[in-house]
Design a protein around this motif. Structure first.
Motif, PDB file in Angstrom:
ATOM      1  N   LEU A  14       1.696  -2.677  10.770  1.00 40.05           N
ATOM      2  CA  LEU A  14       0.342  -2.270  10.361  1.00 40.05           C
ATOM      3  C   LEU A  14      -0.053  -2.948   9.058  1.00 40.05           C
ATOM      4  O   LEU A  14      -1.205  -3.359   8.892  1.00 40.05           O
ATOM      5  N   HIS A  15       0.885  -3.080   8.142  1.00 41.33           N
ATOM      6  CA  HIS A  15       0.578  -3.744   6.882  1.00 41.33           C
ATOM      7  C   HIS A  15       0.241  -5.218   7.115  1.00 41.33           C
ATOM      8  O   HIS A  15      -0.688  -5.756   6.509  1.00 41.33           O
ATOM      9  N   MET A  23      -7.243  -6.587   3.878  1.00 38.87           N
ATOM     10  CA  MET A  23      -7.149  -5.223   3.358  1.00 38.87           C
ATOM     11  C   MET A  23      -5.744  -4.957   2.833  1.00 38.87           C
ATOM     12  O   MET A  23      -5.163  -3.913   3.073  1.00 38.87           O
ATOM     13  N   GLY A  24      -5.144  -5.901   2.083  1.00 37.38           N
ATOM     14  CA  GLY A  24      -3.748  -5.816   1.645  1.00 37.38           C
ATOM     15  C   GLY A  24      -3.427  -4.596   0.808  1.00 37.38           C
ATOM     16  O   GLY A  24      -2.529  -3.838   1.113  1.00 37.38           O
ATOM     17  N   GLY A  25      -4.123  -4.382  -0.269  1.00 36.46           N
ATOM     18  CA  GLY A  25      -3.883  -3.230  -1.134  1.00 36.46           C
ATOM     19  C   GLY A  25      -2.512  -3.285  -1.795  1.00 36.46           C
ATOM     20  O   GLY A  25      -2.053  -4.332  -2.202  1.00 36.46           O
ATOM     21  N   ARG A  26      -1.865  -2.144  -1.902  1.00 37.93           N
ATOM     22  CA  ARG A  26      -0.557  -2.051  -2.536  1.00 37.93           C
ATOM     23  C   ARG A  26       0.583  -2.483  -1.636  1.00 37.93           C
ATOM     24  O   ARG A  26       1.697  -2.654  -2.075  1.00 37.93           O
ATOM     25  N   PRO A  30       5.025   1.774  -1.163  1.00 34.73           N
ATOM     26  CA  PRO A  30       5.010   3.193  -1.513  1.00 34.73           C
ATOM     27  C   PRO A  30       5.418   4.096  -0.342  1.00 34.73           C
ATOM     28  O   PRO A  30       6.191   5.048  -0.526  1.00 34.73           O
ATOM     29  N   LEU A  31       4.945   3.790   0.852  1.00 31.46           N
ATOM     30  CA  LEU A  31       5.304   4.605   2.012  1.00 31.46           C
ATOM     31  C   LEU A  31       6.765   4.411   2.404  1.00 31.46           C
ATOM     32  O   LEU A  31       7.456   5.379   2.756  1.00 31.46           O
ATOM     33  N   LEU A  32       7.261   3.186   2.306  1.00 32.81           N
ATOM     34  CA  LEU A  32       8.664   2.928   2.630  1.00 32.81           C
ATOM     35  C   LEU A  32       9.595   3.650   1.654  1.00 32.81           C
ATOM     36  O   LEU A  32      10.583   4.268   2.063  1.00 32.81           O
ATOM     37  N   ILE A  33       9.291   3.579   0.381  1.00 34.40           N
ATOM     38  CA  ILE A  33      10.110   4.252  -0.635  1.00 34.40           C
ATOM     39  C   ILE A  33      10.032   5.761  -0.463  1.00 34.40           C
ATOM     40  O   ILE A  33      11.044   6.465  -0.562  1.00 34.40           O
ATOM     41  N   TRP A  35       9.582   7.423   2.301  1.00 37.53           N
ATOM     42  CA  TRP A  35      10.347   7.823   3.477  1.00 37.53           C
ATOM     43  C   TRP A  35      11.845   7.876   3.174  1.00 37.53           C
ATOM     44  O   TRP A  35      12.520   8.830   3.552  1.00 37.53           O
ATOM     45  N   VAL A  36      12.352   6.872   2.469  1.00 38.53           N
ATOM     46  CA  VAL A  36      13.775   6.860   2.129  1.00 38.53           C
ATOM     47  C   VAL A  36      14.112   8.026   1.207  1.00 38.53           C
ATOM     48  O   VAL A  36      15.094   8.749   1.424  1.00 38.53           O
ATOM     49  N   LEU A  37      13.301   8.249   0.180  1.00 37.42           N
ATOM     50  CA  LEU A  37      13.546   9.366  -0.730  1.00 37.42           C
ATOM     51  C   LEU A  37      13.434  10.715  -0.022  1.00 37.42           C
ATOM     52  O   LEU A  37      14.225  11.629  -0.284  1.00 37.42           O
ATOM     53  N   PHE A  38      12.493  10.823   0.883  1.00 37.22           N
ATOM     54  CA  PHE A  38      12.323  12.069   1.638  1.00 37.22           C
ATOM     55  C   PHE A  38      13.563  12.361   2.488  1.00 37.22           C
ATOM     56  O   PHE A  38      14.034  13.492   2.549  1.00 37.22           O
ATOM     57  N   MET A  39      14.115  11.354   3.124  1.00 38.72           N
ATOM     58  CA  MET A  39      15.306  11.539   3.943  1.00 38.72           C
ATOM     59  C   MET A  39      16.518  11.917   3.097  1.00 38.72           C
ATOM     60  O   MET A  39      17.294  12.788   3.470  1.00 38.72           O
ATOM     61  N   VAL A  40      16.658  11.283   1.937  1.00 38.65           N
ATOM     62  CA  VAL A  40      17.783  11.605   1.067  1.00 38.65           C
ATOM     63  C   VAL A  40      17.643  13.023   0.520  1.00 38.65           C
ATOM     64  O   VAL A  40      18.620  13.792   0.495  1.00 38.65           O
TER      65      VAL A  40
END
Length: 77
Positions: A14-15, A23-26, A30-33, A35-40
Motif C-alpha cells: 500500500l505504501h 502521496m508518500g508522507g511519512r 510508524p505502522l510497522l514499528i 505493530w512490532v511493539l504491540f506484539m512484544v
C-alpha cells in the motif's frame, strides 16, 4: 506468524502504491514499528498465552520477502 507476514507485505505494498500516486508522507515505518511493539507488549503483559515471537518473526519475514521479491537483483532460472 504467517498472517503477520502478510500484514507486513500488505502495508509495504500500500505504501508503494501511494508513493507512485504522489502521496508518500511519512512512509510505512510508524505502522510497522507500532505493530512490532504491540506484539512484544501483548506478549509480555499477557503471559505465555500469545506467541509474540512467532508474530514478530513472521512480520519481519514478510517484510524481508517483500523487499526480496521487489528487488531486480534476484537470479531467475
Amino acid at each position: 506468524g504467517s498472517i503477520s507476514g502478510l500484514f507486513a507485505a500488505a502495508i509495504l505494498t500500500l505504501h508503494a502504491q501511494k508513493e507512485r500516486m504522489g502521496m508518500g508522507g511519512r512512509g510505512p515505518w510508524p505502522l510497522l514499528i507500532f505493530w512490532v511493539l504491540f506484539m512484544v507488549l501483548t506478549g509480555s503483559i499477557g503471559g505465555n498465552q500469545v506467541a509474540w515471537q512467532a508474530h514478530v518473526g513472521g512480520f519481519l519475514c514478510g517484510a524481508g520477502l517483500y523487499y526480496f521479491f521487489r528487488s531486480k537483483k534476484r537470479v531467475r532460472p
